[in-house]
Design a protein around this motif. Sequence first.
Motif, PDB file in Angstrom:
ATOM      1  N   UNK A   3       0.858  -1.183   0.000  1.00  0.00           N
ATOM      2  CA  UNK A   3       0.000   0.000   0.000  1.00  0.00           C
ATOM      3  C   UNK A   3       0.896   1.235   0.000  1.00  0.00           C
ATOM      4  N   UNK A   4       0.758   2.137   0.994  1.00  0.00           N
ATOM      5  CA  UNK A   4       1.594   3.340   0.982  1.00  0.00           C
ATOM      6  C   UNK A   4       2.765   3.221   1.944  1.00  0.00           C
ATOM      7  N   UNK A   5       3.136   1.999   2.324  1.00  0.00           N
ATOM      8  CA  UNK A   5       4.319   1.754   3.145  1.00  0.00           C
ATOM      9  C   UNK A   5       5.338   0.962   2.336  1.00  0.00           C
ATOM     10  N   UNK A   6       6.539   0.836   2.882  1.00  0.00           N
ATOM     11  CA  UNK A   6       7.584   0.053   2.249  1.00  0.00           C
ATOM     12  C   UNK A   6       8.119  -0.954   3.251  1.00  0.00           C
ATOM     13  N   UNK A   7       8.201  -2.219   2.859  1.00  0.00           N
ATOM     14  CA  UNK A   7       8.800  -3.255   3.693  1.00  0.00           C
ATOM     15  C   UNK A   7      10.200  -3.533   3.160  1.00  0.00           C
ATOM     16  N   UNK A   8      11.185  -3.474   4.043  1.00  0.00           N
ATOM     17  CA  UNK A   8      12.576  -3.650   3.634  1.00  0.00           C
ATOM     18  C   UNK A   8      13.222  -4.764   4.439  1.00  0.00           C
ATOM     19  N   UNK A   9      14.261  -5.368   3.848  1.00  0.00           N
ATOM     20  CA  UNK A   9      15.034  -6.423   4.512  1.00  0.00           C
ATOM     21  C   UNK A   9      16.503  -6.252   4.141  1.00  0.00           C
ATOM     22  N   UNK A  10      17.374  -6.411   5.130  1.00  0.00           N
ATOM     23  CA  UNK A  10      18.811  -6.365   4.882  1.00  0.00           C
ATOM     24  C   UNK A  10      19.527  -7.083   6.025  1.00  0.00           C
ATOM     25  N   UNK A  11      20.820  -7.278   5.860  1.00  0.00           N
ATOM     26  CA  UNK A  11      21.636  -7.825   6.940  1.00  0.00           C
ATOM     27  C   UNK A  11      22.874  -6.967   7.101  1.00  0.00           C
TER      28      UNK A  11
ATOM     29  N   UNK B 298      26.573  -5.822   8.206  1.00  0.00           N
ATOM     30  CA  UNK B 298      27.842  -6.525   8.121  1.00  0.00           C
ATOM     31  C   UNK B 298      28.187  -7.186   9.460  1.00  0.00           C
ATOM     32  N   UNK B 299      28.405  -8.508   9.426  1.00  0.00           N
ATOM     33  CA  UNK B 299      28.751  -9.261  10.622  1.00  0.00           C
ATOM     34  C   UNK B 299      27.581  -9.669  11.480  1.00  0.00           C
ATOM     35  N   UNK B 300      26.351  -9.266  11.124  1.00  0.00           N
ATOM     36  CA  UNK B 300      25.175  -9.598  11.939  1.00  0.00           C
ATOM     37  C   UNK B 300      24.725 -11.029  11.669  1.00  0.00           C
ATOM     38  N   UNK B 301      24.258 -11.760  12.690  1.00  0.00           N
ATOM     39  CA  UNK B 301      23.813 -13.139  12.469  1.00  0.00           C
ATOM     40  C   UNK B 301      22.423 -13.237  11.867  1.00  0.00           C
ATOM     41  N   UNK B 302      21.608 -12.183  12.036  1.00  0.00           N
ATOM     42  CA  UNK B 302      20.219 -12.225  11.580  1.00  0.00           C
ATOM     43  C   UNK B 302      19.934 -11.112  10.581  1.00  0.00           C
ATOM     44  N   UNK B 303      18.819 -11.283   9.876  1.00  0.00           N
ATOM     45  CA  UNK B 303      18.342 -10.237   8.979  1.00  0.00           C
ATOM     46  C   UNK B 303      17.531  -9.216   9.764  1.00  0.00           C
ATOM     47  N   UNK B 304      17.543  -7.998   9.304  1.00  0.00           N
ATOM     48  CA  UNK B 304      16.648  -6.960   9.823  1.00  0.00           C
ATOM     49  C   UNK B 304      15.488  -6.802   8.851  1.00  0.00           C
ATOM     50  N   UNK B 305      14.280  -6.844   9.395  1.00  0.00           N
ATOM     51  CA  UNK B 305      13.072  -6.544   8.624  1.00  0.00           C
ATOM     52  C   UNK B 305      12.502  -5.250   9.162  1.00  0.00           C
ATOM     53  N   UNK B 306      12.048  -4.368   8.276  1.00  0.00           N
ATOM     54  CA  UNK B 306      11.594  -3.058   8.726  1.00  0.00           C
ATOM     55  C   UNK B 306      10.491  -2.532   7.822  1.00  0.00           C
ATOM     56  N   UNK B 307       9.688  -1.644   8.386  1.00  0.00           N
ATOM     57  CA  UNK B 307       8.729  -0.858   7.619  1.00  0.00           C
ATOM     58  C   UNK B 307       9.272   0.566   7.557  1.00  0.00           C
ATOM     59  N   UNK B 308       9.369   1.110   6.347  1.00  0.00           N
ATOM     60  CA  UNK B 308       9.971   2.423   6.139  1.00  0.00           C
ATOM     61  C   UNK B 308       8.910   3.473   5.838  1.00  0.00           C
ATOM     62  N   UNK B 309       9.198   4.707   6.248  1.00  0.00           N
ATOM     63  CA  UNK B 309       8.401   5.860   5.855  1.00  0.00           C
ATOM     64  C   UNK B 309       8.795   6.226   4.423  1.00  0.00           C
ATOM     65  N   UNK B 310       7.868   6.160   3.464  1.00  0.00           N
ATOM     66  CA  UNK B 310       8.253   6.411   2.069  1.00  0.00           C
ATOM     67  C   UNK B 310       8.785   7.821   1.824  1.00  0.00           C
ATOM     68  N   UNK B 311       8.360   8.786   2.638  1.00  0.00           N
ATOM     69  CA  UNK B 311       8.790  10.164   2.410  1.00  0.00           C
ATOM     70  C   UNK B 311      10.230  10.396   2.816  1.00  0.00           C
ATOM     71  N   UNK B 312      10.692   9.684   3.853  1.00  0.00           N
ATOM     72  CA  UNK B 312      12.016   9.953   4.403  1.00  0.00           C
ATOM     73  C   UNK B 312      12.959   8.762   4.370  1.00  0.00           C
ATOM     74  N   UNK B 313      12.437   7.560   4.195  1.00  0.00           N
ATOM     75  CA  UNK B 313      13.242   6.359   4.276  1.00  0.00           C
ATOM     76  C   UNK B 313      13.554   5.949   5.700  1.00  0.00           C
ATOM     77  N   UNK B 314      13.019   6.670   6.691  1.00  0.00           N
ATOM     78  CA  UNK B 314      13.288   6.340   8.090  1.00  0.00           C
ATOM     79  C   UNK B 314      12.482   5.120   8.528  1.00  0.00           C
ATOM     80  N   UNK B 315      13.020   4.393   9.501  1.00  0.00           N
ATOM     81  CA  UNK B 315      12.392   3.155   9.981  1.00  0.00           C
ATOM     82  C   UNK B 315      11.225   3.476  10.911  1.00  0.00           C
ATOM     83  N   UNK B 316      10.051   2.907  10.608  1.00  0.00           N
ATOM     84  CA  UNK B 316       8.886   3.057  11.472  1.00  0.00           C
ATOM     85  C   UNK B 316       8.761   1.901  12.455  1.00  0.00           C
TER      86      UNK B 316
END
Length: 428
Positions: free
Chosen positions: A277-285, A287-305
């Motif tokens: 919809x009007x949100x963004x779901x992102x995934x990354x890992x 450097x050196x982290x054992x797990x992935x980060x999943x996040x919902x981003x603010x589309x206007x700023x790219x900041x993590x909600x």
Amino acid sequence: MNRPKRALLAVVAAGLLTSCGGGSGSDDPGAPHGPRTGTATPSPSTSPERVTPKTQLSVPSVYDTTRGWESDLPGTQIPLPHSGAVAVFREGGRNDGTFTVLDVTSGKTLWKSEVKGFGLVSAFSVTVQGKDYLVASASGAKGADIVSKGREVTTIDIFPARAAGDNVTPAHHLELDGEGGVSNGGGGLLAHFDEDVVMTVDPVTGATKTYDLRKMKPPASECTLCLGSTKAVAVTPRGPLLATNTQPRRHYWVPGAWSGGTLTTDRENKIFIAPVKDSLVAQWRDEGAPNDTWAVLDPATGKIRAKVDCAPDQRVTADDSKGASLSAGGRYLVRSHTAFDLDKGTGHCFEETDQDKPVHLTGVTDDGVAFGIGASTADQADPRVTIDLATGQVQPGDYIVAPFADYSGYGLFWDDATNTMVAYPHAK
């Protein structure tokens, strides 16, 4: 890693479920569906409090099946959560179609409209600034006859979702040069005309803006060597979200606003983003982290909600947004094995680990009750579950059909056996 406790037990269902999946177009009777067809009958005229729908489905206990309404109006069901309505779009002939919009609390018809285009007409909804809009688009040759090939055009008709009358006219009618494809970009419409040209359309004003993607390279800080062309993947309040057109995509940016490279310490920026919809779901890992980060981003700023750490290698794919769901009030978002509380900024993971079986989430209510499908067993295929997102607790469900939408105090369900849409209110 925020791993919720499980309370999965053996469940005896009323019948066997034949398929998994939660994406649009799935054959799963418990998943949130998009297109569905049926045969027309009048909507009930009596108030839902005094009507027991003829179609009785096995649904979660949060719904009261003794009240509600039903409709086997043929076409594609399009939920309109901010408008307290649901649209049914029926394709006509080669160049037309019909919108019928029903009140979600009564099933009564609010308005109708016939739409015409050049070529096959398709329809969907988009939500911008908390308001729903219905969109019908088509591409084809205008003025073609036995002598002339005509002129290739793309038409877009935009309707505010809440209207009244039997022949509602669109708030905006656009006739664009060229044969293109129009889609929901989250924060607006995306019209693609070829690999290098994209147009955004503001449903509120009808204003358009054209971008030449050949001139919109990633920021220098985003990648030193980006192979492949640029692709527009979503619309944000600051302009189109662009990505390198390679699979898997690793570089995302909104020109002049933000870029995905600021989200991770990984020098290669291994980021995956899918619009929901009007949100963004992102995934990354990192450097050196054992797990992935999943996040919902603010589309206007790219900041993590909201964000949560999950077991690695459960990546986003290009069509993952089809199986995602955002609660009508916008607080909860679920997709695949992840769930987020956007007010608290937290999330839960239900992916497969060495200790736990996966749960695939298919929908969520404003009360934070999520619906999902657990792992099949020898005794039961695709067992239904419910999840309390306040605690992350998973419980076995004694239902077969989950709602494809929930808002205004009602759940909307689809019955494959009769091609009927059924609305049940929340139990009191």
